[in-house]
Design a protein around this motif. Structure first.
Motif, PDB file in Angstrom:
ATOM      1  N   ARG A 137       0.815  -1.224   0.000  1.00  0.00           N
ATOM      2  CA  ARG A 137       0.000   0.000   0.000  1.00  0.00           C
ATOM      3  C   ARG A 137       0.849   1.275   0.000  1.00  0.00           C
ATOM      4  O   ARG A 137       0.315   2.376  -0.040  1.00  0.00           O
ATOM      5  N   ALA A 138       2.176   1.136   0.046  1.00  0.00           N
ATOM      6  CA  ALA A 138       3.050   2.316   0.013  1.00  0.00           C
ATOM      7  C   ALA A 138       2.925   3.030  -1.334  1.00  0.00           C
ATOM      8  O   ALA A 138       2.781   2.394  -2.382  1.00  0.00           O
ATOM      9  N   LEU A 139       2.961   4.352  -1.316  1.00  0.00           N
ATOM     10  CA  LEU A 139       2.876   5.132  -2.548  1.00  0.00           C
ATOM     11  C   LEU A 139       4.232   5.154  -3.252  1.00  0.00           C
ATOM     12  O   LEU A 139       5.291   5.196  -2.611  1.00  0.00           O
ATOM     13  N   ILE A 140       4.195   5.151  -4.573  1.00  0.00           N
ATOM     14  CA  ILE A 140       5.416   5.155  -5.374  1.00  0.00           C
ATOM     15  C   ILE A 140       6.293   6.351  -5.025  1.00  0.00           C
ATOM     16  O   ILE A 140       7.516   6.242  -4.947  1.00  0.00           O
ATOM     17  N   ALA A 146      15.933   3.043  -6.150  1.00  0.00           N
ATOM     18  CA  ALA A 146      16.184   1.610  -6.282  1.00  0.00           C
ATOM     19  C   ALA A 146      14.907   0.803  -6.038  1.00  0.00           C
ATOM     20  O   ALA A 146      14.636  -0.180  -6.736  1.00  0.00           O
ATOM     21  N   GLN A 147      14.108   1.206  -5.056  1.00  0.00           N
ATOM     22  CA  GLN A 147      12.858   0.503  -4.780  1.00  0.00           C
ATOM     23  C   GLN A 147      11.887   0.637  -5.954  1.00  0.00           C
ATOM     24  O   GLN A 147      11.178  -0.313  -6.301  1.00  0.00           O
ATOM     25  N   GLN A 148      11.863   1.800  -6.585  1.00  0.00           N
ATOM     26  CA  GLN A 148      10.997   1.973  -7.756  1.00  0.00           C
ATOM     27  C   GLN A 148      11.454   1.068  -8.899  1.00  0.00           C
ATOM     28  O   GLN A 148      10.627   0.522  -9.637  1.00  0.00           O
ATOM     29  N   LYS A 149      12.773   0.896  -9.036  1.00  0.00           N
ATOM     30  CA  LYS A 149      13.281  -0.006 -10.066  1.00  0.00           C
ATOM     31  C   LYS A 149      12.816  -1.440  -9.792  1.00  0.00           C
ATOM     32  O   LYS A 149      12.437  -2.185 -10.705  1.00  0.00           O
ATOM     33  N   VAL A 150      12.822  -1.837  -8.519  1.00  0.00           N
ATOM     34  CA  VAL A 150      12.356  -3.173  -8.137  1.00  0.00           C
ATOM     35  C   VAL A 150      10.873  -3.330  -8.467  1.00  0.00           C
ATOM     36  O   VAL A 150      10.436  -4.388  -8.941  1.00  0.00           O
ATOM     37  N   VAL A 151      10.087  -2.286  -8.248  1.00  0.00           N
ATOM     38  CA  VAL A 151       8.657  -2.345  -8.581  1.00  0.00           C
ATOM     39  C   VAL A 151       8.480  -2.547 -10.080  1.00  0.00           C
ATOM     40  O   VAL A 151       7.631  -3.347 -10.513  1.00  0.00           O
ATOM     41  N   PRO A 169      20.092   1.039 -15.888  1.00  0.00           N
ATOM     42  CA  PRO A 169      19.271   0.960 -14.671  1.00  0.00           C
ATOM     43  C   PRO A 169      19.893   1.621 -13.458  1.00  0.00           C
ATOM     44  O   PRO A 169      19.196   1.907 -12.489  1.00  0.00           O
ATOM     45  N   THR A 170      21.209   1.874 -13.473  1.00  0.00           N
ATOM     46  CA  THR A 170      21.864   2.402 -12.272  1.00  0.00           C
ATOM     47  C   THR A 170      22.200   3.883 -12.372  1.00  0.00           C
ATOM     48  O   THR A 170      22.845   4.428 -11.480  1.00  0.00           O
ATOM     49  N   ALA A 171      21.752   4.560 -13.455  1.00  0.00           N
ATOM     50  CA  ALA A 171      22.179   5.943 -13.691  1.00  0.00           C
ATOM     51  C   ALA A 171      21.826   6.872 -12.535  1.00  0.00           C
ATOM     52  O   ALA A 171      22.551   7.823 -12.251  1.00  0.00           O
ATOM     53  N   ALA A 172      20.698   6.614 -11.846  1.00  0.00           N
ATOM     54  CA  ALA A 172      20.263   7.508 -10.770  1.00  0.00           C
ATOM     55  C   ALA A 172      20.444   6.887  -9.388  1.00  0.00           C
ATOM     56  O   ALA A 172      19.891   7.374  -8.413  1.00  0.00           O
ATOM     57  N   ARG A 176      25.313   1.900  -2.817  1.00  0.00           N
ATOM     58  CA  ARG A 176      24.693   0.799  -2.071  1.00  0.00           C
ATOM     59  C   ARG A 176      23.428   0.305  -2.775  1.00  0.00           C
ATOM     60  O   ARG A 176      23.086  -0.871  -2.698  1.00  0.00           O
ATOM     61  N   GLU A 177      22.729   1.209  -3.487  1.00  0.00           N
ATOM     62  CA  GLU A 177      21.537   0.804  -4.225  1.00  0.00           C
ATOM     63  C   GLU A 177      21.917  -0.021  -5.452  1.00  0.00           C
ATOM     64  O   GLU A 177      21.192  -0.936  -5.837  1.00  0.00           O
ATOM     65  N   VAL A 178      23.060   0.301  -6.064  1.00  0.00           N
ATOM     66  CA  VAL A 178      23.526  -0.449  -7.232  1.00  0.00           C
ATOM     67  C   VAL A 178      23.761  -1.899  -6.853  1.00  0.00           C
ATOM     68  O   VAL A 178      23.294  -2.822  -7.534  1.00  0.00           O
ATOM     69  N   GLU A 179      24.463  -2.133  -5.762  1.00  0.00           N
ATOM     70  CA  GLU A 179      24.754  -3.501  -5.357  1.00  0.00           C
ATOM     71  C   GLU A 179      23.478  -4.244  -4.982  1.00  0.00           C
ATOM     72  O   GLU A 179      23.319  -5.433  -5.279  1.00  0.00           O
ATOM     73  N   SER A 180      22.530  -3.534  -4.377  1.00  0.00           N
ATOM     74  CA  SER A 180      21.241  -4.155  -4.045  1.00  0.00           C
ATOM     75  C   SER A 180      20.507  -4.584  -5.312  1.00  0.00           C
ATOM     76  O   SER A 180      19.958  -5.691  -5.385  1.00  0.00           O
ATOM     77  N   LEU A 181      20.522  -3.727  -6.335  1.00  0.00           N
ATOM     78  CA  LEU A 181      19.874  -4.071  -7.604  1.00  0.00           C
ATOM     79  C   LEU A 181      20.576  -5.258  -8.259  1.00  0.00           C
ATOM     80  O   LEU A 181      19.918  -6.163  -8.796  1.00  0.00           O
ATOM     81  N   PHE A 182      21.892  -5.288  -8.212  1.00  0.00           N
ATOM     82  CA  PHE A 182      22.627  -6.387  -8.840  1.00  0.00           C
ATOM     83  C   PHE A 182      22.356  -7.713  -8.136  1.00  0.00           C
ATOM     84  O   PHE A 182      22.331  -8.776  -8.786  1.00  0.00           O
ATOM     85  N   GLN A 183      22.147  -7.684  -6.836  1.00  0.00           N
ATOM     86  CA  GLN A 183      21.762  -8.907  -6.131  1.00  0.00           C
ATOM     87  C   GLN A 183      20.427  -9.430  -6.655  1.00  0.00           C
ATOM     88  O   GLN A 183      20.236 -10.638  -6.828  1.00  0.00           O
ATOM     89  N   VAL A 184      19.511  -8.497  -6.930  1.00  0.00           N
ATOM     90  CA  VAL A 184      18.221  -8.870  -7.508  1.00  0.00           C
ATOM     91  C   VAL A 184      18.419  -9.505  -8.883  1.00  0.00           C
ATOM     92  O   VAL A 184      17.839 -10.552  -9.202  1.00  0.00           O
ATOM     93  N   LEU A 185      19.246  -8.894  -9.723  1.00  0.00           N
ATOM     94  CA  LEU A 185      19.466  -9.410 -11.076  1.00  0.00           C
ATOM     95  C   LEU A 185      20.103 -10.798 -11.037  1.00  0.00           C
ATOM     96  O   LEU A 185      19.731 -11.680 -11.822  1.00  0.00           O
ATOM     97  N   ARG A 186      21.055 -10.989 -10.139  1.00  0.00           N
ATOM     98  CA  ARG A 186      21.681 -12.312 -10.038  1.00  0.00           C
ATOM     99  C   ARG A 186      20.662 -13.365  -9.605  1.00  0.00           C
ATOM    100  O   ARG A 186      20.670 -14.497 -10.090  1.00  0.00           O
ATOM    101  N   ARG A 187      19.772 -12.989  -8.698  1.00  0.00           N
ATOM    102  CA  ARG A 187      18.748 -13.926  -8.232  1.00  0.00           C
ATOM    103  C   ARG A 187      17.807 -14.297  -9.378  1.00  0.00           C
ATOM    104  O   ARG A 187      17.416 -15.457  -9.541  1.00  0.00           O
ATOM    105  N   LEU A 188      17.436 -13.313 -10.189  1.00  0.00           N
ATOM    106  CA  LEU A 188      16.555 -13.581 -11.333  1.00  0.00           C
ATOM    107  C   LEU A 188      17.266 -14.429 -12.380  1.00  0.00           C
ATOM    108  O   LEU A 188      16.662 -15.326 -12.982  1.00  0.00           O
TER     109      LEU A 188
END
Length: 501
Positions: A137-140, A146-151, A169-172, A176-188
């Motif tokens: 229910r959190a607003l965008i 980084a959280q918006q990228k995950v959404v 995907p990491t331009a903005a 620490r957000e870059v590494e978090s996103l890369f963990q997501v990509l590796r998992r996918l």
């Protein structure tokens, strides 16, 4: 042998007499992260737009999971499970996380959206793929970038994505957000999804990609394993030049101080900071996130007021009440987010170039369009801005040329102090070299440049002196050739002097 998730064979694309792609091949396997790199104009965007159905190919073949696709349209591509995560986030700020994930694909209860089911499914998806507790229910507009990228990614997964294409995907994102996103990509990737990653950041490509397709001038020049190739080798493939040539040499006499800062402090940001910036000098200012260097630059440009201390511009003590006052005194800021703060992207190049100096072309309240056009054409030639004309919207220019338009704006103001905040972020290697050459030229003309950059190799190569911030304090100063990028990072992290000697 497994059938590739994506095969693009001998793809050609022409725009009239201009050949954008010449026999380009791209093969992406399920369960891999595949990078596409190349300079601006190399063909990366054209390849992706053909895969997305935005452009039609002139010739060649596209196969998805082994099936030849003749009619490639955005709707057909999405039905095949190919989803695109764009650099501009394209999410409705007032939507909830669950609404953003299921837009156009909402669970229904009769004629109505089933919000309880939508919230449950959004929560389950986020937990399943990302191990992330993001309130459905959190607003965008309350989420981090980084959280918006995950959404965005979760929205694709909710539609059974087989292939994800991520454009810068990491331009903005911060580190620490870059590494978090890369963990997501590796998992996918480990879940069997094919991922195509387009990025200007060579270190990120090396860190996260399994294979990389390199394009140059609309042609393939190699498919490489980044674990077996150095960044220098990747750059050489992209540019057809040695990576050592990236940083043009400069020999400029250093003059008198243009800017002198003495013991300035701002509560919660920095304390007792002193330094000078001299004519002809490129001065580096580095620090980890929250070290205070950004706030110092904002203070120098009149965006903040320091609590104490003295700042002298061209020998005169001043504290600017606003950026307007700074601009009038010859101070220029190239902000990190050029699209949001440096240029008006929907206005033409000409208006952007003279936006801060219209009084030069005005008489009795009327702007001389002829004088303005002559000045703009001169700036286009002077900065080698690649554009069809002065009236083209800045939105249509490449990142490197957008950055040159920001410089053109300040040259039109006849600025002498340049505050450069990440001037080469999200531009390709070739454009970086042009920006470095421009920095050298400004220094050679007697300007003083203060450079903030998270690219420590860039700082080491380009700067005459480097100031290091740690938790709001200026802790070290290095001269040209006295420090490596690794030692700079150690100093910014608070290492003892002997660890960075």
């Amino acid at each position: 042998m497994d059938v590739p998730a994506i095969e693009m064979r001998s793809i050609c694309k022409s725009f009239g007499p201009v050949v954008a792609l010449d026999q380009v091949d791209l093969t992406v396997r399920s369960g891999e992260i595949h990078g596409i790199i190349g300079q601006n104009g190399a063909g990366k965007s054209t390849v992706i737009k053909i895969l997305a159905g935005i452009y039609s190919k002139t010739s060649g073949e596209i196969r998805v999971a082994g099936q030849a696709i003749e009619q490639v349209t955005p709707a057909a591509v999405e039905r095949l499970g190919i989803h695109f995560i764009h650099q501009d986030r394209l999410l409705v700020p007032s939507a909830t996380v669950a609404e953003a994930i299921f837009t156009g694909n909402e669970p229904r209860l009769g004629p109505f959206a089933n919000y309880p089911a939508m919230n449950r499914r959004a929560k389950a998806l986020l937990r399943s793929y990302f191990d992330l507790e993001l309130p459905p229910r959190a607003l965008i507009n309350t989420l981090s970038t980084a959280q918006q990228k995950v959404v965005q990614i979760t929205r694709a997964l909710a539609q059974d994505a087989k292939v994800l294409v991520l454009d810068e995907p990491t331009a903005a994102l911060v580190n620490r957000e870059v590494e978090s996103l890369f963990q997501v990509l590796r998992r996918l990737r480990d879940a069997g999804i094919a991922i195509i990653l387009i990025s200007h950041y060579m270190q990120e490509i090396a860190d996260v990609c399994d294979r990389v397709t390199v394009l140059r001038n609309g042609r393939n020049v190699g498919v490489v394993d980044p674990k077996e190739s150095s960044i220098e080798e990747l750059v050489a493939l992209m540019t057809d030049r040695d990576a050592a040539d990236m940083y043009p040499a400069r020999s400029v006499p250093i003059g008198e101080p243009l800017l002198d800062v003495r013991d300035i402090s701002l509560a919660g940001s920095y304390a007792a900071v002193s330094f000078s910036l001299r004519a002809g000098e490129i001065l580096g200012l580095v620090g980890l996130l929250g070290a205070g260097e950004k706030q110092i630059v904002e203070t120098l440009f009149g965006l903040r007021r320091c609590d104490s201390g003295t700042i002298r511009y061209f020998g005169k003590a001043e504290r600017f009440a606003s950026p307007v006052a700074a601009v009038k005194r010859g101070v220029a800021l190239l902000p990190e987010d050029r699209r949001a703060q440096g240029v008006a992207i929907d206005l033409p190049l000409s208006e952007n170039s003279t936006l801060a100096s219209l009084e030069r072309f005005s008489k009795r309240g009327f702007v001389s369009r002829q004088a303005e056009a002559l000045a703009v054409d001169g700036l286009i030639d002077e900065l080698s801005i690649v554009t069809p004309g002065r009236d083209v919207p800045v939105r249509n220019l490449s990142g490197g040329n957008q950055q040159k338009v920001v410089v053109a704006k300040w040259l039109s103001c006849q600025s002498k102090i340049f505050l450069l905040d990440e001037p080469t972020v999200a531009v390709d290697v070739g454009a970086k070299v042009e920006i470095y050459s421009l920095m050298n030229r400004l220094a050679g003309e007697g300007a003083g440049l203060l450079l903030l950059s998270s690219d420590l190799d860039e700082v080491v190569a380009m700067c005459d002196r480097i100031l290091v911030m740690h938790r709001g304090a200026l802790v070290r100063t290095f001269g040209k050739g006295e420090v490596t990028a690794d030692q700079l990072l150690a100093a910014a992290s608070g290492a003892r002097d002997e660890a960075v000697a």
